[in-house]
Design a protein around this motif. Structure first.
Motif, PDB file in Angstrom:
ATOM      1  N   GLY A 316       0.832  -1.155   0.052  1.00  0.00           N
ATOM      2  CA  GLY A 316      -0.045  -0.030   0.069  1.00  0.00           C
ATOM      3  C   GLY A 316       0.838   1.135   0.007  1.00  0.00           C
ATOM      4  N   SER A 317       2.177   1.076   0.038  1.00  0.00           N
ATOM      5  CA  SER A 317       2.948   2.376   0.140  1.00  0.00           C
ATOM      6  C   SER A 317       3.086   2.724  -1.395  1.00  0.00           C
ATOM      7  CB  SER A 317       4.217   2.059   1.040  1.00  0.00           C
ATOM      8  OG  SER A 317       4.053   1.724   2.204  1.00  0.00           O
ATOM      9  N   VAL A 318       2.495   3.163  -2.120  1.00  0.00           N
ATOM     10  CA  VAL A 318       2.777   3.943  -3.397  1.00  0.00           C
ATOM     11  C   VAL A 318       2.322   5.294  -3.203  1.00  0.00           C
ATOM     12  CG1 VAL A 318       2.111   3.502  -5.790  1.00  0.00           C
ATOM     13  CG2 VAL A 318       1.817   1.732  -4.304  1.00  0.00           C
ATOM     14  N   PRO A 319       3.475   6.163  -3.391  1.00  0.00           N
ATOM     15  CA  PRO A 319       3.211   7.687  -3.170  1.00  0.00           C
ATOM     16  C   PRO A 319       2.591   8.434  -4.210  1.00  0.00           C
ATOM     17  CG  PRO A 319       5.368   7.332  -3.493  1.00  0.00           C
ATOM     18  CD  PRO A 319       4.968   5.847  -3.560  1.00  0.00           C
ATOM     19  N   PHE A 320       2.550   7.763  -5.474  1.00  0.00           N
ATOM     20  CA  PHE A 320       2.158   8.560  -6.553  1.00  0.00           C
ATOM     21  C   PHE A 320       0.504   8.263  -7.107  1.00  0.00           C
ATOM     22  CE2 PHE A 320       5.115   5.159  -7.835  1.00  0.00           C
ATOM     23  CZ  PHE A 320       4.290   4.449  -8.592  1.00  0.00           C
ATOM     24  N   VAL A 321       0.046   7.431  -6.280  1.00  0.00           N
ATOM     25  CA  VAL A 321      -1.464   7.047  -6.678  1.00  0.00           C
ATOM     26  C   VAL A 321      -1.984   6.546  -5.209  1.00  0.00           C
ATOM     27  CG1 VAL A 321      -0.909   4.694  -7.232  1.00  0.00           C
ATOM     28  CG2 VAL A 321      -3.029   5.723  -8.000  1.00  0.00           C
ATOM     29  N   GLU A 322      -3.298   7.052  -5.117  1.00  0.00           N
ATOM     30  CA  GLU A 322      -4.013   6.792  -3.735  1.00  0.00           C
ATOM     31  C   GLU A 322      -4.421   5.275  -3.830  1.00  0.00           C
ATOM     32  OE1 GLU A 322      -8.164   7.870  -1.611  1.00  0.00           O
ATOM     33  OE2 GLU A 322      -7.645   8.918  -3.573  1.00  0.00           O
ATOM     34  N   THR A 323      -4.182   4.645  -2.465  1.00  0.00           N
ATOM     35  CA  THR A 323      -4.621   3.114  -2.402  1.00  0.00           C
ATOM     36  C   THR A 323      -6.163   3.145  -2.289  1.00  0.00           C
ATOM     37  OG1 THR A 323      -2.478   2.862  -1.305  1.00  0.00           O
ATOM     38  CG2 THR A 323      -4.132   1.521  -0.930  1.00  0.00           C
ATOM     39  N   CYS A 324      -6.565   2.186  -2.969  1.00  0.00           N
ATOM     40  CA  CYS A 324      -8.135   2.071  -3.206  1.00  0.00           C
ATOM     41  C   CYS A 324      -8.488   1.740  -1.680  1.00  0.00           C
ATOM     42  CB  CYS A 324      -8.550   0.876  -3.794  1.00  0.00           C
ATOM     43  SG  CYS A 324      -8.094   0.998  -5.351  1.00  0.00           S
ATOM     44  N   ALA A 325      -9.374   2.169  -1.005  1.00  0.00           N
ATOM     45  CA  ALA A 325     -10.013   2.285   0.333  1.00  0.00           C
ATOM     46  C   ALA A 325     -10.257   0.619   0.737  1.00  0.00           C
ATOM     47  CB  ALA A 325     -11.438   3.112   0.708  1.00  0.00           C
ATOM     48  N   GLY A 326     -10.917   0.012  -0.137  1.00  0.00           N
ATOM     49  CA  GLY A 326     -10.959  -1.324   0.297  1.00  0.00           C
ATOM     50  C   GLY A 326      -9.586  -2.124   0.310  1.00  0.00           C
ATOM     51  N   ALA A 327      -8.854  -1.773  -0.452  1.00  0.00           N
ATOM     52  CA  ALA A 327      -7.573  -2.270  -0.409  1.00  0.00           C
ATOM     53  C   ALA A 327      -6.993  -1.818   0.999  1.00  0.00           C
ATOM     54  CB  ALA A 327      -6.649  -2.056  -1.743  1.00  0.00           C
ATOM     55  N   GLN A 328      -6.855  -0.723   1.116  1.00  0.00           N
ATOM     56  CA  GLN A 328      -6.357  -0.417   2.422  1.00  0.00           C
ATOM     57  C   GLN A 328      -6.775  -0.916   3.751  1.00  0.00           C
ATOM     58  OE1 GLN A 328      -3.620   2.380   2.234  1.00  0.00           O
ATOM     59  NE2 GLN A 328      -3.308   1.358   4.181  1.00  0.00           N
ATOM     60  N   ALA A 329      -8.125  -1.016   3.641  1.00  0.00           N
ATOM     61  CA  ALA A 329      -8.505  -1.888   4.663  1.00  0.00           C
ATOM     62  C   ALA A 329      -7.660  -3.157   5.130  1.00  0.00           C
ATOM     63  CB  ALA A 329     -10.015  -1.977   4.426  1.00  0.00           C
ATOM     64  N   TYR A 330      -7.809  -3.865   3.850  1.00  0.00           N
ATOM     65  CA  TYR A 330      -7.092  -5.236   4.086  1.00  0.00           C
ATOM     66  C   TYR A 330      -5.604  -5.012   4.513  1.00  0.00           C
ATOM     67  CZ  TYR A 330      -4.329  -9.186   2.722  1.00  0.00           C
ATOM     68  OH  TYR A 330      -3.211 -10.046   2.813  1.00  0.00           O
ATOM     69  N   PHE A 331      -4.893  -3.973   3.810  1.00  0.00           N
ATOM     70  CA  PHE A 331      -3.482  -4.025   4.248  1.00  0.00           C
ATOM     71  C   PHE A 331      -3.322  -3.618   5.635  1.00  0.00           C
ATOM     72  CE2 PHE A 331      -2.894  -2.541  -0.548  1.00  0.00           C
ATOM     73  CZ  PHE A 331      -2.559  -3.722  -0.881  1.00  0.00           C
ATOM     74  N   ASP A 332      -4.077  -2.654   6.084  1.00  0.00           N
ATOM     75  CA  ASP A 332      -4.279  -2.172   7.459  1.00  0.00           C
ATOM     76  C   ASP A 332      -4.118  -3.469   8.545  1.00  0.00           C
ATOM     77  OD1 ASP A 332      -4.004   0.328   6.783  1.00  0.00           O
ATOM     78  OD2 ASP A 332      -6.104   0.778   7.222  1.00  0.00           O
ATOM     79  N   GLN A 333      -5.096  -4.395   7.969  1.00  0.00           N
ATOM     80  CA  GLN A 333      -5.240  -5.462   9.112  1.00  0.00           C
ATOM     81  C   GLN A 333      -4.095  -6.531   8.754  1.00  0.00           C
ATOM     82  OE1 GLN A 333      -6.492  -8.887   8.374  1.00  0.00           O
ATOM     83  NE2 GLN A 333      -6.666  -8.621   6.157  1.00  0.00           N
ATOM     84  N   ALA A 334      -3.696  -6.631   7.650  1.00  0.00           N
ATOM     85  CA  ALA A 334      -2.726  -7.816   7.226  1.00  0.00           C
ATOM     86  C   ALA A 334      -1.220  -7.529   7.601  1.00  0.00           C
ATOM     87  CB  ALA A 334      -2.821  -8.093   6.003  1.00  0.00           C
ATOM     88  N   GLY A 335      -0.985  -6.176   7.629  1.00  0.00           N
ATOM     89  CA  GLY A 335       0.373  -5.399   7.472  1.00  0.00           C
ATOM     90  C   GLY A 335       0.868  -5.305   9.110  1.00  0.00           C
TER      91      GLY A 335
END
Length: 335
Positions: A316-335
């Motif tokens: 999810g650490s991609v500075p030049f494009v927003e991370t999709c909200a649903g993807a971020q929800a997964y990364f937050d709990q998985a990371g």
């Protein structure tokens, strides 16, 4: 940015093994339609998702086939197909017009699409990232006997800069410019995909070519098996390119023995590959797709070893494009 950049519209057995035939072939099926690929599928009501990939000789196409299988098996109510395309630039445009719901693209092209520049001057695209999947390596190649061992040696030679509308084309032209060459005047330019580039090197109709893809790339495994492939180092141009265009160009090595006969590591330019969706995609669907892909990484590694790089802690650490909200929800709990 130079005016030329603004013109850019952008062993054989081992190769076969990487495709994991049963998994890959079941994923691809029939080609997706040219337009209207997934209809309203991205709204969360179920249906078929079309994944825009690249040419069959690269990494996007087989890996996209793996993605399709994982989605079909793990995202309830959804099927998926893959589209063979000219890759990154084309893929962003397919997302824009609704002909694809998911697409693989290299970081520099994604950044251009977000900013609405170069190939996307008609307007910025409303897209988001489902994660950084793996790194692309810009791999300039030649064969023994052409006299091409450096980018500067390409002056006056016949050179393929990649297929029209591909990230290879974008990065190749920027690399040529960084080396002091005018891609319009100093080379005899061809625009070929990776499989066509390999064929042209074999029959002597080009002297060198560029390819941006994961390691190892099947078409290059095949060429290296001939015993005369030359990998051209370009890592020295990563820093000036990053300074001019953005931090998605980094110097990285192709490890020794990646290809048959390659006894030393070769310094080249790497860029992240992003899985992109339209920002309007249903958030739960974004999360379900991201979860399915990252939780089934080992299955994808059997399709292509590039998937080994998939890591939810960093995707999810991609500075030049927003991370999709649903993807971020997964990364937050998985990371």
């Amino acid at each position: 940015m130079t005016s030329t950049s603004n013109k850019v519209r952008g062993s054989r057995i081992a190769a076969a093994a990487f495709l994991a035939p049963a998994l890959f072939l079941s994923a691809c099926g029939s080609p997706a339609p040219e337009t209207g690929g997934g209809g309203g599928a991205e709204g969360g009501e179920g249906g078929t998702l079309s994944i825009a990939t690249g040419g069959t000789g690269g990494v996007y196409y087989p890996l996209g086939g793996g993605f399709a299988t994982v989605i079909r098996d793990n995202v309830e109510g959804y099927d998926a197909t893959v589209q063979e395309t000219n890759a990154s630039v084309d893929n962003m445009l397919l997302i824009q017009n609704g002909s694809a719901q998911l697409a693989l693209a290299v970081g520099d092209v994604v950044a251009d699409a977000v900013e609405g520049v170069n190939d996307f001057e008609s307007g910025a695209l409303e897209i988001c990232s489902l994660g950084n999947v793996y790194n692309n390596f810009l791999q300039p190649i030649s064969v023994e006997g052409t006299g091409v061992a450096t980018v500067e040696d390409m002056a006056g030679k016949v050179v393929s800069v990649g297929a029209p509308g591909s990230a290879t084309e974008v990065a190749a032209i920027r690399t040529l410019e960084a080396a002091g060459l005018d891609p319009e005047a100093d080379i005899e330019r061809r625009q070929l995909g990776v499989a066509e580039t390999v064929a042209a090197l074999r029959d002597g109709t080009i002297d060198a070519g560029f390819w941006s893809g994961g390691l190892p790339t099947g078409a290059l495994i095949d060429l290296a098996a001939d015993g005369d492939m030359v990998l051209i180092p370009i890592g020295e141009y990563a820093a000036p390119m990053a300074e001019e265009y953005g931090d998605y160009y980094v110097e990285q090595e192709i490890p020794a023995e990646t290809y048959e006969g390659q006894t030393e590591a070769i310094s080249v330019i790497a860029s992240p590959n992003i899985l992109v969706a339209a920002s309007s995609m249903d958030e739960q669907l974004q999360e379900d797709i991201t979860t399915a892909l990252f939780e089934n990484k080992e299955q994808l590694v059997q399709v292509h070893p590039a998937a080994e790089e998939m890591d939810p802690a960093t995707a999810g650490s991609v500075p030049f494009v927003e991370t999709c909200a649903g993807a971020q929800a997964y990364f937050d709990q998985a990371g």
